[in-house]
Scaffold this motif. Structure first.
Motif, short mmCIF file in Angstrom:
data_model
loop_
_atom_site.label_atom_id
_atom_site.label_comp_id
_atom_site.label_asym_id
_atom_site.label_seq_id
_atom_site.Cartn_x
_atom_site.Cartn_y
_atom_site.Cartn_z
N PHE A 79 -17.42 9.02 -4.85
CA PHE A 79 -16.71 9.00 -3.58
C PHE A 79 -15.23 8.77 -3.80
CE2 PHE A 79 -15.50 6.26 0.25
CZ PHE A 79 -15.25 7.35 1.07
N VAL A 80 -14.40 9.63 -3.21
CA VAL A 80 -12.95 9.43 -3.18
C VAL A 80 -12.57 9.12 -1.73
CG1 VAL A 80 -10.69 10.49 -3.48
CG2 VAL A 80 -12.50 10.96 -5.13
N PRO A 81 -12.14 7.88 -1.45
CA PRO A 81 -11.79 7.51 -0.07
C PRO A 81 -10.46 8.10 0.35
CG PRO A 81 -11.32 5.69 -1.54
CD PRO A 81 -11.96 6.76 -2.39
N VAL A 86 -6.66 1.14 -4.67
CA VAL A 86 -7.76 0.29 -5.14
C VAL A 86 -7.42 -0.33 -6.49
CG1 VAL A 86 -9.52 1.60 -3.89
CG2 VAL A 86 -8.91 2.28 -6.22
N PHE A 87 -7.85 -1.57 -6.70
CA PHE A 87 -7.71 -2.25 -7.99
C PHE A 87 -6.29 -2.10 -8.56
CE2 PHE A 87 -12.22 -1.23 -7.55
CZ PHE A 87 -12.79 -2.49 -7.74
N ILE A 131 -2.05 0.46 -11.92
CA ILE A 131 -2.20 1.37 -10.78
C ILE A 131 -1.16 1.04 -9.71
CG2 ILE A 131 -3.79 2.14 -8.97
CD1 ILE A 131 -6.09 1.60 -10.91
N LEU A 132 -0.75 -0.22 -9.65
CA LEU A 132 0.29 -0.63 -8.69
C LEU A 132 1.58 0.15 -8.89
CD1 LEU A 132 1.02 -2.68 -6.43
CD2 LEU A 132 1.82 -4.23 -8.24
N SER A 133 1.87 0.54 -10.12
CA SER A 133 3.10 1.26 -10.42
C SER A 133 2.99 2.76 -10.14
CB SER A 133 3.49 1.05 -11.89
OG SER A 133 2.59 1.74 -12.76
N TYR A 134 1.79 3.24 -9.82
CA TYR A 134 1.57 4.67 -9.61
C TYR A 134 2.09 5.11 -8.23
CZ TYR A 134 -1.87 4.83 -13.49
OH TYR A 134 -2.50 4.77 -14.71
#
Length: 240
Positions: A79-81, A86-87, A131-134
């Motif tokens: 599933f891709v919301p 996320v995370f 992931i925060l930096s993405y």
């Protein structure tokens, strides 16, 4: 296969988000789930994936009831919301390994799949960043890679192309086509009618929680000769 049988969902006892929805998606099909904002698309996807329970009805994924046997049912799909945030504190590679651990993917197989999808989505050099930096598009890619790492039979995707660069969007669409060639299933929501027209074997049009059409675009167009797909969509969704 996805079987949706008479599902309904009401919020706060008043707002009927989904009303008596019925649909059977066969193996080897790409289904485009389309409708205006607030039509019930995301609510339906959340019920399909076990995030929400329907007030009535049932959902079977490859014959497994998502409410009665949620663990086994969730092994059937990825599933891709609609929100890829996320995370955020994890590095990309940590998130992918976490997803691989959940689904018991072997070390060798996960390395192969991560390397392949990272190259496809141009994410190889970003895997050791948080992931925060993405950017939004990169977060969308890492979530999609997390789905692909365990190679599920059913893909359930909520606006998966949003934020992707053209090359990655093209790659994902080709992946969808390859997936159904293996007699597997893709079910995705989209606002982009051109994508549905070019990619989907069937479309499901939902509005105000009710399914107004489910079938091929060719059959839909034959009901409205001379109208563009956009005109047909507006006509169907404005139906009272």
């Amino acid at each position: 296969m996805i079987e949706i049988k008479n599902i309904s969902k009401t919020y706060s006892g008043k707002v009927k988000a989904v009303n008596q929805l019925n649909m059977t998606v066969e193996d080897g099909e790409i289904i485009g789930f389309i409708g205006p904002n607030g039509a019930g698309k995301t609510t339906t996807l959340k019920m399909m994936t076990g995030i929400l329970n329907p007030d009535e009805g049932e959902i079977l994924l490859n014959g497994i009831n998502i409410q009665h046997d949620p663990i086994e049912a969730k092994r059937q799909f990825g599933f891709v919301p609609d929100n890829p945030d996320v995370f955020l504190r994890l590095k990309g590679i940590e998130y992918l390994n976490f997803m691989a651990d959940i689904y018991d993917v072997s070390d060798e197989l996960r390395r192969q799949r991560i390397a392949q999808t990272a190259e496809t989505f141009q994410m190889t050099n970003a895997l050791n960043d948080t992931i925060l930096s993405y950017s939004h598009g990169m977060r969308q890619k890492i979530v999609m890679m997390g789905v692909l790492v365990h190679s599920p039979n059913i893909w359930i995707l909520d606006e998966p192309l949003t934020g992707l660069d053209p090359q990655s969007a093209y790659a994902l669409k080709e992946m969808m086509r390859d997936h159904v060639r293996l007699n597997k299933t893709v079910f995705f929501s989209t606002h982009v009618l051109e994508v549905a027209e070019k990619l989907c074997s069937k479309v499901a049009i939902i509005n105000k929680g009710e399914l107004f059409y489910f079938g091929t675009l060719e059959a839909l167009k034959s009901q409205y000769p001379g109208l563009s797909l956009e005109d047909i969509f507006l006509k169907v969704t404005q139906h009272e």
